[in-house]
Structures are given as structure tokens and as C-alpha cells.
Design an enzyme around this catalytic site. Sequence first.
Site, mmCIF file in Angstrom:
data_model
loop_
_atom_site.group_PDB
_atom_site.id
_atom_site.type_symbol
_atom_site.label_atom_id
_atom_site.label_comp_id
_atom_site.label_asym_id
_atom_site.label_seq_id
_atom_site.Cartn_x
_atom_site.Cartn_y
_atom_site.Cartn_z
ATOM 1 N N LEU A 95 0.840 -1.201 0.000
ATOM 2 C CA LEU A 95 0.000 0.000 0.000
ATOM 3 C C LEU A 95 0.872 1.248 0.000
ATOM 4 O O LEU A 95 1.976 1.246 0.557
ATOM 5 C CB LEU A 95 -0.901 -0.002 1.233
ATOM 6 C CG LEU A 95 -1.899 -1.165 1.283
ATOM 7 C CD1 LEU A 95 -2.433 -1.362 2.696
ATOM 8 C CD2 LEU A 95 -3.042 -0.928 0.298
ATOM 9 N N ASN A 109 -3.063 -5.896 10.304
ATOM 10 C CA ASN A 109 -2.631 -6.942 9.364
ATOM 11 C C ASN A 109 -2.256 -8.179 10.160
ATOM 12 O O ASN A 109 -1.850 -8.083 11.318
ATOM 13 C CB ASN A 109 -1.399 -6.427 8.598
ATOM 14 C CG ASN A 109 -0.847 -7.463 7.640
ATOM 15 O OD1 ASN A 109 -1.592 -8.112 6.898
ATOM 16 N ND2 ASN A 109 0.465 -7.650 7.655
ATOM 17 N N HIS A 111 0.434 -11.358 9.935
ATOM 18 C CA HIS A 111 1.669 -11.727 9.233
ATOM 19 C C HIS A 111 2.142 -13.083 9.754
ATOM 20 O O HIS A 111 2.137 -13.315 10.967
ATOM 21 C CB HIS A 111 2.736 -10.657 9.481
ATOM 22 C CG HIS A 111 4.006 -10.935 8.756
ATOM 23 N ND1 HIS A 111 4.151 -10.739 7.396
ATOM 24 C CD2 HIS A 111 5.194 -11.435 9.187
ATOM 25 C CE1 HIS A 111 5.369 -11.087 7.030
ATOM 26 N NE2 HIS A 111 6.020 -11.517 8.101
HETATM 27 C C1 GAR Z 1 -1.787 -15.902 5.773
HETATM 28 O O1 GAR Z 1 -0.829 -16.841 6.198
HETATM 29 C C2 GAR Z 1 -1.341 -14.496 6.123
HETATM 30 O O2 GAR Z 1 -0.651 -14.422 7.339
HETATM 31 C C3 GAR Z 1 -0.414 -14.194 4.971
HETATM 32 O O3 GAR Z 1 -1.072 -14.715 3.841
HETATM 33 C C4 GAR Z 1 -1.837 -15.837 4.236
HETATM 34 C C5 GAR Z 1 -3.242 -15.637 3.735
HETATM 35 O O4 GAR Z 1 -4.007 -16.784 3.959
HETATM 36 N N1 GAR Z 1 -0.178 -12.790 4.837
HETATM 37 C C6 GAR Z 1 0.987 -12.279 4.458
HETATM 38 O O5 GAR Z 1 1.945 -12.959 4.157
HETATM 39 C C7 GAR Z 1 1.018 -10.772 4.406
HETATM 40 N N2 GAR Z 1 2.364 -10.316 4.369
HETATM 41 P P1 GAR Z 1 -5.589 -16.711 3.877
HETATM 42 O O6 GAR Z 1 -5.928 -16.070 2.529
HETATM 43 O O7 GAR Z 1 -6.026 -18.142 3.917
HETATM 44 O O8 GAR Z 1 -6.092 -15.914 5.037
#
Ligand code: GAR
Length: 215
Positions: A95, A109, A111
Site C-alpha cells: 500500500l 494486518n 503476518h
Molecule cells: C496468511 O498466512 C497471512 O498471514 C499471509 O497470507 C496468508 C493468507 O491466507 N499474509 C501475508 O503474508 C502478508 N504479508 P488466507 O488467505 O487463507 O487468510
Amino acid sequence: MTRRRVAILISGRGSNMVSLIEAASRPDFPAEIALVLSNRPDAAGLEHARAAGIATLAIDHKAFPDRETFDRAMDAALKEHDIAFICLAGFMRVLTDGFVERWSGKMINIHPSLLPLYRGTRTHRRALDDGVLLHGCTVHFVVPELDAGPIIAQAAVPVVPGDTEESLAARVIVQERILYPQALRTICDGTARLDNGRVVFSRDWDANGTLHSPG
Ligand code: GAR
């Protein structure tokens, strides 16, 4: 109780989104999921949100010449839906600082690492390569610097012999789905709040709980 109008931003399967929707469907939850917005029209999570009766919107980032115009379009849509708070849940677009600053203190968020370790991508691979024995996930406020905002909640899991990126991701996502609704609740009911760039908590704390790995 006034329930805060929350938008969830996704790019993919949306399993964290599903757990937030489930939590917010309880009448005592201090937030309602008013919109699910994706930058990818084909995100699987959009279908789940629709099936749950939530308003959905796809704003394809590829249709915009740059990040600024894409973020402005998202901002306009969020205002149109009277959104007060944003949960990023697997939203894989960086963003702009302008957007982040407009939503300062109102955007969180999740992470997949124990921040500040492993900001950015490939967190499970990097944890395995480093040989850490505890890994996990973090919910944090979003600030312009990537994955660097004030921490609201964390959950740790053991890393066990033979783990692969997939097995570790599967262990972490179980905790993500528990942690994210809890963190959203604490922010919306005022149990956790931002104070001078730190999160302060008004709740009892168990200072004796430990997690050993190997356990
Ligand atoms: C999750 O593991 C989240 O923590 C990660 O993407 C995945 C989404 O899974 N986010 C990141 O890496 C952001 N930097 P989901 O679509 O099943 O919730």
C-alpha cells in the site's frame, strides 16, 4: 454496543477472512464485517464472503496505471461503504504511504511470523533455514514500513524435525485463524489501544505461561 464497520482486504483463499466473518457473526462481537474487498477478481475468498451474505467488491489493481490511483479507488470504495476499520488478511499488494497514513490506527494486518523476525515474504522457508524452534504469527497495526507496526497479538508454534514449508504453514494458519478475531476484538472493545506508537492493554496477563520447544 456500537459495532465497528470493518472491511477485510484479501488477495487469495481468505481463510483468515472466514474466521473473522464467523467471529463477527456472534451478536456480542464488537465489529461487523461490512465489506470484503479484493485486488484480484478471481480470489477464492470472494465466493466464501458472498455465500456468507457479505458485500464484496473486486478492484483489479492491473486496471490502474500505478499504486496511487489504485489506492485512491480503494479508498473511495471504503468511504462509500462507510468503513471505519480495515483488516488486511492475505492482501498481497504493497500500500502507498498516503493510504496507510489515511488509515493510521484504523488498519491491522496478520503476518505469518513472530515479528520483528521475518518481515516480508517466504517467512516459513526462512524460519526453517535459520533452524528456529519457535515460529508463529503476529497481528499488528499497519505503518508505512512493511510489517513494522505496533504489535497487538502473537501466537507461537513449535518447529519440529521433518517440517516442510507446507507443514509449518499449516500449523501457523491454525493459530492465525484463532489469533486474528481475538486481536480485532481487543481493538474494537478498547482492551488494546494505540498510545504513542505502542499498543497498551487494559487486561489481566498470565506472566507464567511458557511454551518450550522441544516441549
Ligand atoms: C496468511 O498466512 C497471512 O498471514 C499471509 O497470507 C496468508 C493468507 O491466507 N499474509 C501475508 O503474508 C502478508 N504479508 P488466507 O488467505 O487463507 O487468510
